[in-house]
Design a protein around this motif. Structure first.
Motif, mmCIF file in Angstrom:
data_model
loop_
_atom_site.group_PDB
_atom_site.id
_atom_site.type_symbol
_atom_site.label_atom_id
_atom_site.label_comp_id
_atom_site.label_asym_id
_atom_site.label_seq_id
_atom_site.Cartn_x
_atom_site.Cartn_y
_atom_site.Cartn_z
ATOM 1 N N GLN A 218 0.856 -1.209 0.000
ATOM 2 C CA GLN A 218 0.000 0.000 0.000
ATOM 3 C C GLN A 218 0.881 1.244 0.000
ATOM 4 N N ASN A 219 1.992 1.145 0.753
ATOM 5 C CA ASN A 219 2.898 2.283 0.815
ATOM 6 C C ASN A 219 3.531 2.550 -0.550
ATOM 7 N N PHE A 220 3.955 1.460 -1.241
ATOM 8 C CA PHE A 220 4.542 1.617 -2.583
ATOM 9 C C PHE A 220 3.516 2.262 -3.532
ATOM 10 N N ASN B 67 2.655 5.988 -2.660
ATOM 11 C CA ASN B 67 3.744 6.867 -3.114
ATOM 12 C C ASN B 67 3.764 6.982 -4.635
ATOM 13 N N ALA B 68 3.556 5.850 -5.319
ATOM 14 C CA ALA B 68 3.593 5.860 -6.786
ATOM 15 C C ALA B 68 2.567 6.845 -7.325
ATOM 16 N N PHE B 69 1.344 6.829 -6.769
ATOM 17 C CA PHE B 69 0.317 7.767 -7.247
ATOM 18 C C PHE B 69 0.628 9.199 -6.839
ATOM 19 N N ILE C 43 8.159 11.148 -10.859
ATOM 20 C CA ILE C 43 9.273 12.123 -10.811
ATOM 21 C C ILE C 43 10.636 11.454 -10.586
ATOM 22 N N GLY C 44 10.627 10.209 -10.118
ATOM 23 C CA GLY C 44 11.894 9.505 -9.871
ATOM 24 C C GLY C 44 12.610 10.045 -8.627
ATOM 25 N N ILE C 45 13.663 9.353 -8.253
ATOM 26 C CA ILE C 45 14.391 9.756 -7.039
ATOM 27 C C ILE C 45 15.867 9.901 -7.387
ATOM 28 N N SER C 46 16.450 11.038 -7.021
ATOM 29 C CA SER C 46 17.871 11.257 -7.352
ATOM 30 C C SER C 46 18.744 10.273 -6.579
ATOM 31 N N PHE D 54 11.220 10.335 8.806
ATOM 32 C CA PHE D 54 10.873 11.731 8.533
ATOM 33 C C PHE D 54 11.627 12.322 7.343
ATOM 34 N N PHE D 55 12.283 11.427 6.540
ATOM 35 C CA PHE D 55 12.975 11.982 5.379
ATOM 36 C C PHE D 55 11.992 12.256 4.247
ATOM 37 N N ARG D 56 12.076 13.460 3.687
ATOM 38 C CA ARG D 56 11.321 13.807 2.489
ATOM 39 C C ARG D 56 12.273 14.525 1.547
ATOM 40 N N GLY E 83 3.277 14.796 3.061
ATOM 41 C CA GLY E 83 3.774 13.461 3.444
ATOM 42 C C GLY E 83 4.437 13.533 4.800
ATOM 43 N N THR E 84 4.507 12.412 5.463
ATOM 44 C CA THR E 84 5.074 12.401 6.821
ATOM 45 C C THR E 84 6.549 12.002 6.813
ATOM 46 N N GLY E 85 6.993 11.343 5.715
ATOM 47 C CA GLY E 85 8.381 10.847 5.700
ATOM 48 C C GLY E 85 8.546 9.609 6.562
ATOM 49 N N LEU E 86 7.395 8.994 6.929
ATOM 50 C CA LEU E 86 7.481 7.797 7.788
ATOM 51 C C LEU E 86 7.176 6.512 7.030
HETATM 52 P P1 ADP Z 1 6.251 10.463 2.355
HETATM 53 O O1 ADP Z 1 5.186 10.565 3.357
HETATM 54 O O2 ADP Z 1 7.047 11.730 2.207
HETATM 55 O O3 ADP Z 1 5.822 9.902 1.051
HETATM 56 P P2 ADP Z 1 7.838 8.088 2.501
HETATM 57 O O4 ADP Z 1 8.700 7.565 3.622
HETATM 58 O O5 ADP Z 1 6.813 7.186 1.987
HETATM 59 O O6 ADP Z 1 7.292 9.459 3.006
HETATM 60 O O7 ADP Z 1 8.838 8.455 1.348
HETATM 61 C C1 ADP Z 1 10.014 9.184 1.617
HETATM 62 C C2 ADP Z 1 10.446 10.012 0.449
HETATM 63 O O8 ADP Z 1 10.853 9.155 -0.634
HETATM 64 C C3 ADP Z 1 9.368 10.828 -0.165
HETATM 65 O O9 ADP Z 1 9.222 12.060 0.508
HETATM 66 C C4 ADP Z 1 9.844 11.016 -1.586
HETATM 67 O O10 ADP Z 1 10.804 12.043 -1.627
HETATM 68 C C5 ADP Z 1 10.543 9.714 -1.888
HETATM 69 N N1 ADP Z 1 9.667 8.756 -2.621
HETATM 70 C C6 ADP Z 1 9.040 7.682 -2.141
HETATM 71 N N2 ADP Z 1 8.384 7.010 -3.099
HETATM 72 C C7 ADP Z 1 8.584 7.686 -4.235
HETATM 73 C C8 ADP Z 1 8.177 7.504 -5.604
HETATM 74 N N3 ADP Z 1 7.433 6.490 -5.975
HETATM 75 N N4 ADP Z 1 8.604 8.409 -6.497
HETATM 76 C C9 ADP Z 1 9.381 9.443 -6.139
HETATM 77 N N5 ADP Z 1 9.776 9.687 -4.897
HETATM 78 C C10 ADP Z 1 9.404 8.818 -3.954
#
Ligand code: ADP
Length: 542
Positions: free
Chosen positions: A440-442, A445-447, A475-478, A489-491, A502-505
């Motif tokens: 669910q988390n994947f 986040n994907a949406f 948007i992808g992730i660097s 709490f990382f965002r 988002g909570t970053g959790l």
């Molecule tokens: P959040 O509540 O911020 O989504 P997550 O722990 O689920 O917290 O994700 C942490 C961070 O990882 C997000 O803030 C985002 O920067 C990055 N991230 C996660 N999933 C994706 C994704 N599918 N595409 C792009 N960035 C993502």
């Protein structure tokens, strides 16, 4: 009696061996001087020479065999009885100061063969008396009395010696038992302290190290011997919070009391360990030479590595502070929005569009709060191991449920959602709640991080494993961010991430759940092209 070859106590054996060797030499010397007429004695005859010959044999026997076993000891005792009888009858006569040799012989007989040894030696003594009387009886009363008195004195002396030896033997056995019990106890205590991870060092009253364990060497990062060193020198590497070396001297003064210091540290290059030091005076009721002024008999120092405990405490404090900060922001915004609404209501001039905007904003904050509380409670459940019981999960059913759950969301976001599943993906044996939470988390986040294109839920089955992957065209992730996304709490700082709440959790919790299922999250991502999060689990038989 000792076991094996040695038949008497090693300590007694040493004395007897010396006497057993010196005795015949001394008697030989006496016999020679007596037969040569220098010392008083009977005239040289065959018996005297036989006695001398038997002592030479005994001395040689001693040198060669050292009478270590029972057979050799019995041969030697018989030879002694024989030689001494001949010596008594042939050289010195029964009434002689050299009769003192008899009680020693009886004692040796007792030590080696207990009552049998006494019986044999007393038999030889009696035979000497009888032979002497038979050969040299001069029908005088005095001769009879002297012989009887000598016999009585020899027997009495032998009895005293045997009794003393018995008492001594009992004490010796007792002492040996106590000593071996003490050694066993000491070994137990050493094994115990050597198996402790904490460092333990015991010193005497002056602070000189007496005993220490392997744990103390590990903590002090040394393999030098510590015994004999002063504790000040041993612990000089410990520093207090102001980086000053630890001063132990005040601890020793007056009546020392137990002290615990948890503000110490020790550094090895770049690494620093936080140390707790407990200092305890050894109070003992038993000490032979304790002066009246002392009420203790040395000190125990216990060193404990508290780096992990302290870092857990710090982590907990930091977590509480971050959570309260994260909660405060939406609450403040919601509170502000509601007071605005109150003002608008009081004025009575309510504009529909403003009202809707304010209510929407408050609602968004409340949804965010509820999401955060949800994440926190999932985290707490995972940490406490709630609902972690593995069950047989039908992969097809799980994937289809998720597909139906997220289809409306895809439609709402004008994105596609595809389910790409192997023909019969089989079963997995995991906590249903954990796997659902991760997927669910994947998907969420994907949406959240995809503006155009779509999301794919891919279930691929290998021989023994099933892989669940969520692929998006977002948007992808660097690369630098990929290292941090599982931290709490990382965002990402990317503005497109910041457009969403988002909570970053989420991924922090998901990674924790994956670890609990003995697997890990894999990520393939390219900035601006999309991301694929996946997890692989072993197949289970139905
Ligand atoms: P959040 O509540 O911020 O989504 P997550 O722990 O689920 O917290 O994700 C942490 C961070 O990882 C997000 O803030 C985002 O920067 C990055 N991230 C996660 N999933 C994706 C994704 N599918 N595409 C792009 N960035 C993502």
């Amino acid at each position: 009696m000792s076991k094996g070859g040695a038949i008497i106590d090693e300590r007694e054996a040493r004395v007897i061996r010396k006497l057993g060797f010196m005795g015949p030499i001394a008697l030989l010397g006496y016999g020679y001087l007596s037969l040569s007429g220098v010392l008083p004695g009977r005239a040289a005859d065959i018996v005297g020479y036989l006695a001398m010959a038997s002592f030479v044999v005994i001395a040689l026997f001693h040198i060669i065999f050292n009478h270590r076993n029972k057979l050799q000891a019995s041969i030697l005792l018989l030879m002694y009885c024989f030689g001494t009888t001949l010596f008594t009858v042939g050289i010195v006569g029964f009434v002689s100061p050299l009769s003192i040799f008899w009680p020693l012989l009886i004692l040796a007989g007792h030590l080696y063969f207990r009552s049998t040894g006494v019986q044999i030696t007393v038999l030889a003594l009696t035979a000497s008396l009888l032979i002497d009387t038979f050969l040299y009886y001069d029908s005088s009363m005095l001769y009879m009395l002297q012989n009887a008195a000598t016999y009585a004195i020899v027997c009495a002396t032998a009895t005293i010696l045997v009794k003393l030896s018995q008492a001594n033997r009992l004490n010796w056995i007792e002492l040996r038992k106590t000593r071996s019990a003490e050694l066993i106890q000491r070994d137990r205590i050493l094994a115990l302290i050597n198996n402790l991870a904490d460092g333990v060092i015991a010193t005497d009253r002056d602070g000189i190290v007496q005993v220490y364990n392997a744990g103390s060497l590990n903590l002090l990062d040394t393999n030098e011997k510590l015994d004999g060193k002063h504790i000040n020198e041993v612990l000089s590497c410990l520093k207090d919070e102001d980086n000053n070396s630890l001063k132990l001297s005040p601890l020793f003064r007056g009546t020392p009391k137990p002290v615990v210091r948890d503000d110490l540290s020790i550094s090895f290059g770049a690494q620093t360990l936080l140390i707790e030091l407990s200092f305890l005076p050894i109070r003992t009721a038993y000490s032979e030479d304790r002066p009246v002024t002392y009420n203790h008999d040395g000190f125990i120092f216990i060193l404990k590595d508290i780096t992990r405990i302290k870092s857990l405490e710090e982590e907990k404090d930091e977590f509480i502070s971050v959570v309260s900060h994260e909660l405060r922001t939406p609450i403040t915004i919601t509170e502000g929005t509601i007071s605005n609404l109150q003002l608008i209501a009081q004025k009575g001039d309510i504009k529909q569009d403003i009202l809707e905007k304010e209510i929407h904003s408050a609602h968004e904050q409340v949804v965010f709060l509820s999401k955060m509380i949800n994440d926190l409670s999932t985290l707490s459940r995972a940490e406490r191991g709630v609902a972690d019981t593995p069950e047989l999960v039908d992969v097809k059913e799980l994937a289809e449920d998720l597909y139906h759950e997220y289809s409306p969301r895809a439609e709402h976001a004008k994105l596609t959602l595809d389910l790409d599943m192997a023909a019969s993906p089989g079963y997995i044996h995991v906590s249903p709640l954990y796997i659902k939470e991760i997927l669910q988390n994947f998907l969420t986040n994907a949406f959240k991080y995809t503006k155009k294109g779509g999301v794919k839920l891919i279930i691929s089955g290998q021989k023994d494993n099933v892989t669940f992957a969520v692929k998006d065209s977002g948007i992808g992730i660097s690369k630098p961010d990929q290292k941090h996304i599982y931290e709490k709490f990382f965002r990402s700082e990317d503005f497109r991430t910041r457009e969403t709440r988002g909570t970053g959790l989420g991924l922090y919790v998901a990674a924790k759940l994956a670890r609990k299922m003995n697997t890990r999250i894999e990520l393939e991502s390219r900035l601006n092209y999309g991301s694929t999060f996946s997890i692989t689990l072993p197949k289970a038989k139905k």
